[in-house]
Scaffold this motif. Sequence first.
Motif, PDB file in Angstrom:
ATOM      1  N   VAL A 165      -8.009   9.850   8.841  1.00  0.00           N
ATOM      2  CA  VAL A 165      -8.610  10.311   9.960  1.00  0.00           C
ATOM      3  C   VAL A 165      -8.102   9.404  10.941  1.00  0.00           C
ATOM      4  O   VAL A 165      -7.812   9.648  12.294  1.00  0.00           O
ATOM      5  CB  VAL A 165     -10.266  10.037   9.965  1.00  0.00           C
ATOM      6  N   ALA A 166      -7.880   7.866  10.771  1.00  0.00           N
ATOM      7  CA  ALA A 166      -7.408   7.236  12.074  1.00  0.00           C
ATOM      8  C   ALA A 166      -5.933   7.506  12.239  1.00  0.00           C
ATOM      9  O   ALA A 166      -5.785   7.453  13.520  1.00  0.00           O
ATOM     10  CB  ALA A 166      -7.312   5.453  11.338  1.00  0.00           C
ATOM     11  N   TRP A 167      -5.380   7.764  11.186  1.00  0.00           N
ATOM     12  CA  TRP A 167      -3.888   8.319  11.686  1.00  0.00           C
ATOM     13  C   TRP A 167      -3.625   9.549  12.564  1.00  0.00           C
ATOM     14  O   TRP A 167      -3.145   9.729  13.388  1.00  0.00           O
ATOM     15  CB  TRP A 167      -3.113   8.617  10.203  1.00  0.00           C
ATOM     16  N   GLY A 183       0.437   4.338  12.122  1.00  0.00           N
ATOM     17  CA  GLY A 183       0.223   3.608  10.577  1.00  0.00           C
ATOM     18  C   GLY A 183      -0.478   2.306  10.517  1.00  0.00           C
ATOM     19  O   GLY A 183      -1.451   2.131   9.856  1.00  0.00           O
ATOM     20  N   PHE A 184      -0.573   1.684  11.780  1.00  0.00           N
ATOM     21  CA  PHE A 184      -1.017   0.342  11.717  1.00  0.00           C
ATOM     22  C   PHE A 184      -2.585   0.323  11.743  1.00  0.00           C
ATOM     23  O   PHE A 184      -3.474  -0.149  11.105  1.00  0.00           O
ATOM     24  CB  PHE A 184      -0.721  -0.359  13.144  1.00  0.00           C
ATOM     25  N   VAL A 185      -2.940   1.297  12.665  1.00  0.00           N
ATOM     26  CA  VAL A 185      -4.417   1.684  12.640  1.00  0.00           C
ATOM     27  C   VAL A 185      -4.906   2.472  11.478  1.00  0.00           C
ATOM     28  O   VAL A 185      -6.081   2.040  11.057  1.00  0.00           O
ATOM     29  CB  VAL A 185      -4.683   2.563  13.884  1.00  0.00           C
ATOM     30  N   ALA A 186      -4.201   3.230  10.645  1.00  0.00           N
ATOM     31  CA  ALA A 186      -4.577   3.678   9.753  1.00  0.00           C
ATOM     32  C   ALA A 186      -4.742   2.704   8.723  1.00  0.00           C
ATOM     33  O   ALA A 186      -5.822   2.943   7.680  1.00  0.00           O
ATOM     34  CB  ALA A 186      -3.423   4.957   9.157  1.00  0.00           C
ATOM     35  N   ALA A 192      -7.757   0.714   9.348  1.00  0.00           N
ATOM     36  CA  ALA A 192      -9.135   1.595   9.005  1.00  0.00           C
ATOM     37  C   ALA A 192      -9.378   1.567   7.325  1.00  0.00           C
ATOM     38  O   ALA A 192     -10.524   1.427   6.790  1.00  0.00           O
ATOM     39  CB  ALA A 192      -9.073   3.095   9.509  1.00  0.00           C
ATOM     40  N   ALA A 193      -8.195   1.967   6.732  1.00  0.00           N
ATOM     41  CA  ALA A 193      -8.515   1.759   5.052  1.00  0.00           C
ATOM     42  C   ALA A 193      -8.759   0.483   4.585  1.00  0.00           C
ATOM     43  O   ALA A 193      -9.673   0.693   3.852  1.00  0.00           O
ATOM     44  CB  ALA A 193      -7.101   2.159   4.653  1.00  0.00           C
ATOM     45  N   HIS A 194      -8.287  -0.474   5.146  1.00  0.00           N
ATOM     46  CA  HIS A 194      -8.766  -1.919   4.457  1.00  0.00           C
ATOM     47  C   HIS A 194     -10.077  -2.197   4.995  1.00  0.00           C
ATOM     48  O   HIS A 194     -10.769  -2.749   4.123  1.00  0.00           O
ATOM     49  CB  HIS A 194      -7.740  -2.979   5.124  1.00  0.00           C
ATOM     50  N   LEU A 195     -10.359  -1.891   6.220  1.00  0.00           N
ATOM     51  CA  LEU A 195     -11.983  -2.125   6.696  1.00  0.00           C
ATOM     52  C   LEU A 195     -12.733  -1.514   5.702  1.00  0.00           C
ATOM     53  O   LEU A 195     -13.899  -1.897   5.290  1.00  0.00           O
ATOM     54  CB  LEU A 195     -12.099  -2.092   8.349  1.00  0.00           C
ATOM     55  N   ALA A 245      -8.852   6.236   1.994  1.00  0.00           N
ATOM     56  CA  ALA A 245      -7.888   7.438   2.146  1.00  0.00           C
ATOM     57  C   ALA A 245      -8.429   8.086   3.267  1.00  0.00           C
ATOM     58  O   ALA A 245      -7.605   8.456   4.121  1.00  0.00           O
ATOM     59  CB  ALA A 245      -7.473   8.038   0.950  1.00  0.00           C
ATOM     60  N   VAL A 246      -9.567   8.542   3.247  1.00  0.00           N
ATOM     61  CA  VAL A 246     -10.302   9.374   4.146  1.00  0.00           C
ATOM     62  C   VAL A 246     -10.069   8.729   5.544  1.00  0.00           C
ATOM     63  O   VAL A 246      -9.549   9.059   6.443  1.00  0.00           O
ATOM     64  CB  VAL A 246     -11.522   9.852   3.726  1.00  0.00           C
ATOM     65  N   ALA A 247     -10.583   7.451   5.784  1.00  0.00           N
ATOM     66  CA  ALA A 247     -10.485   6.654   6.766  1.00  0.00           C
ATOM     67  C   ALA A 247      -9.179   6.545   7.420  1.00  0.00           C
ATOM     68  O   ALA A 247      -8.794   6.551   8.452  1.00  0.00           O
ATOM     69  CB  ALA A 247     -11.317   5.231   6.505  1.00  0.00           C
TER      70      ALA A 247
END
Length: 179
Positions: free
Chosen positions: A112-114, A139-142, A145-148, A107-109
Amino acid sequence: MNTQLVQALRIVLVSIVAAIVYGILHDLVTAHVCVEYFTVAHPPLFPTDDPVLLALGWGVVATWWVGLLLGLLLAHAALRGPGPARTAGSLVRPIARLLLGMAVCAAVAGVVAWLGMRAGWFVMVGPLATRIPAAQHAGFVADSAAHLTSYVVGAIGGIVLARRVRRSRRTRTTTYLPS
């Protein structure tokens, strides 16, 4: 059937189920943030753009094998070697804590990405940047980042958890398994 084998199978099963539940819940969030993460950036599992169906499908497909690996690692740590063996039941809370830690980090990642995308710190480039609507880039980058982050924290956390389980067996004097 051998008590240790049964316990190993239970540990593996608990780990697989926990990973799948985590994967579905994680994907329910990320599919609603950016459905294109699943429909454009991944091969199609089945023809839908429904975020709930995508979360259910990908939540299982992308995580069962992670649960299997974690389960095998934990079963080995919990049952092999000196010291009293651990049961699947004794690992439920530690696994839940690992998944909670993964969720918080993801969630934090994602946030931060979003925020970074919205502030212009990051930009999408390459083929995906043209295939995904510009309004969905953040949203895509978020989601990415969340998945990674989930995978990285899960891998490191799984290894740490297995080491803790192994270490806990050295300090216990009572057994977790019936003799």
